[in-house]
Design an enzyme around this catalytic site. Sequence first.
Site, PDB file in Angstrom:
ATOM      1  N   HIS A   1       1.012  -1.160   0.037  1.00 61.12           N
ATOM      2  CA  HIS A   1       0.081  -0.240  -0.005  1.00 61.12           C
ATOM      3  C   HIS A   1       0.859   1.268   0.044  1.00 61.12           C
ATOM      4  O   HIS A   1       1.719   1.450   0.663  1.00 61.12           O
ATOM      5  CB  HIS A   1      -0.795  -0.018   1.294  1.00 61.12           C
ATOM      6  CG  HIS A   1      -1.807   1.053   1.301  1.00 61.12           C
ATOM      7  ND1 HIS A   1      -2.933   1.246   0.558  1.00 61.12           N
ATOM      8  CD2 HIS A   1      -1.637   2.440   1.855  1.00 61.12           C
ATOM      9  CE1 HIS A   1      -3.478   2.611   0.827  1.00 61.12           C
ATOM     10  NE2 HIS A   1      -2.802   3.337   1.340  1.00 61.12           N
TER      11      HIS A   1
ATOM     12  N   ASP B   1     -15.001   2.000   7.861  1.00 60.77           N
ATOM     13  CA  ASP B   1     -14.075   2.742   7.472  1.00 60.77           C
ATOM     14  C   ASP B   1     -14.751   3.638   6.361  1.00 60.77           C
ATOM     15  O   ASP B   1     -14.326   4.866   6.226  1.00 60.77           O
ATOM     16  CB  ASP B   1     -12.875   1.854   7.109  1.00 60.77           C
ATOM     17  CG  ASP B   1     -11.907   2.964   6.428  1.00 60.77           C
ATOM     18  OD1 ASP B   1     -11.364   3.776   6.944  1.00 60.77           O
ATOM     19  OD2 ASP B   1     -11.686   2.796   5.003  1.00 60.77           O
TER      20      ASP B   1
ATOM     21  N   ARG C   1     -14.957  12.167   7.653  1.00 59.89           N
ATOM     22  CA  ARG C   1     -13.707  12.830   7.911  1.00 59.89           C
ATOM     23  C   ARG C   1     -13.527  13.700   6.767  1.00 59.89           C
ATOM     24  O   ARG C   1     -12.863  14.964   6.871  1.00 59.89           O
ATOM     25  CB  ARG C   1     -12.353  11.984   7.946  1.00 59.89           C
ATOM     26  CG  ARG C   1     -12.385  11.014   9.536  1.00 59.89           C
ATOM     27  CD  ARG C   1     -11.491   9.961   9.208  1.00 59.89           C
ATOM     28  NE  ARG C   1     -10.085  10.277   8.907  1.00 59.89           N
ATOM     29  CZ  ARG C   1      -9.291   9.480   8.369  1.00 59.89           C
ATOM     30  NH1 ARG C   1      -9.565   8.254   8.109  1.00 59.89           N
ATOM     31  NH2 ARG C   1      -8.096   9.910   8.152  1.00 59.89           N
TER      32      ARG C   1
ATOM     33  N   SER D   1      -7.604   3.507   9.297  1.00 60.11           N
ATOM     34  CA  SER D   1      -8.272   3.352   7.863  1.00 60.11           C
ATOM     35  C   SER D   1      -7.367   2.425   6.960  1.00 60.11           C
ATOM     36  O   SER D   1      -8.071   1.350   6.208  1.00 60.11           O
ATOM     37  CB  SER D   1      -8.524   4.831   7.226  1.00 60.11           C
ATOM     38  OG  SER D   1      -9.121   4.604   6.256  1.00 60.11           O
TER      39      SER D   1
ATOM     40  N   LYS E   1      -8.635  -1.879   6.385  1.00 61.00           N
ATOM     41  CA  LYS E   1      -8.890  -2.676   5.047  1.00 61.00           C
ATOM     42  C   LYS E   1      -7.900  -3.889   4.726  1.00 61.00           C
ATOM     43  O   LYS E   1      -8.322  -4.775   4.047  1.00 61.00           O
ATOM     44  CB  LYS E   1      -8.881  -1.687   4.033  1.00 61.00           C
ATOM     45  CG  LYS E   1     -10.267  -0.755   4.167  1.00 61.00           C
ATOM     46  CD  LYS E   1     -10.223   0.489   3.067  1.00 61.00           C
ATOM     47  CE  LYS E   1      -9.123   1.456   3.440  1.00 61.00           C
ATOM     48  NZ  LYS E   1      -9.272   2.982   2.599  1.00 61.00           N
TER      49      LYS E   1
END
Lengths: 437, 437
Positions: B84, B163, B170, B185, B189
Amino acid sequence: MPDVVSLIRVKRDNTRPLTGAEIAWLFAAYAGQTVADEQMAALLMAIYFNGLTTGELRAWTTEMIASGETLDLSHLSRPSVDKHSTGGVGDKVSLILAPLVASCGAAVPQLSGRGLGHTGGTLDKLESIPGWRASLSNEELTRALADPGAVIAAAGAGLAPADRRLYALRDVTGTVESIPLIASSIMSKKIAEGTQALVLDVKTGSGAFMRDQARAGQLARTMVALGAEHHVRTRALVTRMDTPLGRAVGNALEVEEAVKALTGEGPDDLMEVTFALAEHMLELAGITASPAEAIASGRAFDTWQRMIRVQGGDPDAPLPAARQVRHALPAPETGWITGLDALAVGIAAWRLGAGRARKEDDVSHTAGVRCLAKPGDHVRRGQPILELHADDESRFAPAAEALEAAGTVTIGSAPPPRTPLVVSVISAADVADEVGA
Amino acid sequence: MPDVVSLIRVKRDNTRPLTGAEIAWLFAAYAGQTVADEQMAALLMAIYFNGLTTGELRAWTTEMIASGETLDLSHLSRPSVDKHSTGGVGDKVSLILAPLVASCGAAVPQLSGRGLGHTGGTLDKLESIPGWRASLSNEELTRALADPGAVIAAAGAGLAPADRRLYALRDVTGTVESIPLIASSIMSKKIAEGTQALVLDVKTGSGAFMRDQARAGQLARTMVALGAEHHVRTRALVTRMDTPLGRAVGNALEVEEAVKALTGEGPDDLMEVTFALAEHMLELAGITASPAEAIASGRAFDTWQRMIRVQGGDPDAPLPAARQVRHALPAPETGWITGLDALAVGIAAWRLGAGRARKEDDVSHTAGVRCLAKPGDHVRRGQPILELHADDESRFAPAAEALEAAGTVTIGSAPPPRTPLVVSVISAADVADEVGA
């Protein structure tokens, strides 16, 4: 056009003050639903942490006032002067003060809200008088201010509606305890009400919303500056709220004590605060008169009776009384009471039914606490210090529980020293530098 | 039962950490609509200011994961490892990395979101390939992970739905930029996705979400600790994002560059980051293989082609091209480029149509920026440094405006020193103390 997320970030990061145009846009967009409650909630929390600058607070308050109508009391033949208290346990001062100051020649346009939490609301107290109603039209209000000169009524929905919505939001989002937000909430309503002068009673101590004296002083200064800014002659007294004011806590119980005070039988501490506030109110109204004489002559009591009658109340009718009365809080030892915690007594009265936890709740007119002994009194071990009043037996256990904490009552071997209840007085001259741009 | 206003106040005043039971209650109540968006928004802003303790963050992340389904990839014959990136300008590394690492024997289950703001989204890039679709059923996903071994797809609505809702909140309340909220967050995931190992590319510098290197390091440590907590072998690389990665910025332009990289013609800086991440991914997957060899042999490119075909794309079809191309940013003097600001280039590409301002917006597949010269290149005064691509003439002016600021490009009399792009590597062992208790 500003973008609300950018404005939230500016406040969150304290990069620069928000401009007047941005704050005006924000209020318009919030009223127009293009700024959502969750966005305003996030902004309010950012304000909780980072505060508002003088300029921001001025713009914020101006927008709150501009969100609704503004009353004009300038045509009254009497000078107008109002009083606001941040709320204390047993604080029935408004009930005495409004007719007292009116009886000396001022107009007292006291528009109030409901109580929430452990400090009761003035309207809730008056509603224990049979027939009395809190709502008045603007026309009825103006007429009553001419004669008898004092009005205690519910603030109409037209005054500072933005405050009403913001207050409801703050209440559910943990953003009530912010000095600039408190100051703008109180002052926007008082300025919109049209009073020419205003005396603020900012409570500090265990039973007060602002326990900390420095913060109470800061709130007082902020409000005085806002008042001066809007040409309302404003003064603030910071007063102690460590022990209940007077001996009665609860709606009808407090009305009963206020009536006694108006006939010259008020407890010393209650009268000390009442007279101090009355003197400042009269001074700001430009009236030379003695509050003590107004009471001794019966003029204040007469004004009280007429004030109650104008709003449908019967001042001679017996007040309702609780079905159940019990003694509580036995003195742990023989000696002089040196402390009786206002918060514990306030929570006990609240749990007995005198206050509401949510806006929708009803309050009991009769529930409350009577202090049988107070700091400065001598007690024998086991002697009950409080008398609890409730309509419903089941209320006693949770109320008693609030009194169980160590420190609710403290006993010493000598009477406590007398300390003045008025800690400080803040005038416009004291905050002149905070008012300017 | 906890009361949400009390929980907000606890976090606001930092009086104590929220308990796991309180956080579980909060998520259940938010899902059940008894906690409103405005209350969650106020809490998120309080978390922005006061952070979350290790225990709170652990519970928060656990509840995010528990709000939805969790995939189980343990039955795959290949070890799974994902990557990620926190997002950078020109960051097409995922496109290269997934087939590259899969071609070495790992399963790469890359479930991604859409891009928002000046850094593009991986799905948006792939959608420029004719026929390619982002959605896969869980069954299709499992099959593709067996062969060809790499999947880049949209995360299903079933993974960490809390989320999704919190992120949307947010986004509109100015509470995105909070390290614990970002960490939970991302990690919720990835943990729900079921990967056994994970390498994080935390970008720092002008074009990164976390400009500040210390904060990027803190985010990296927080995420590695959360991964370890949930038995995902996690490592984080903090990498520089001061200048665009590679020479292409924009969806089809980046796919084109990624394909070149897979055939051995990738620019040095892009390959430096890609190989570093690939080596850590393979190490965590327990695979001994050379990423450079996987490219040289053609295996990585072959896996890419099969990966695109599985999702309906035609890897041999020509990529779409912009209707309008213009030169921009003439070199202000002759010399060596010492800096080319990633943020300015990212915003220009975004304004040309490559990114979206709101979730609902469409992106242009063809719009973007090509860097004709980059730091380390020699340029003559007036020589264009960028090539802007857009479908619509009107996009050029706002894009050019983003490039006008002083400092977008800097020229020196000597080539800049080469600095490694990988600033630091954080492993579970480095954060062992943050994981415990």
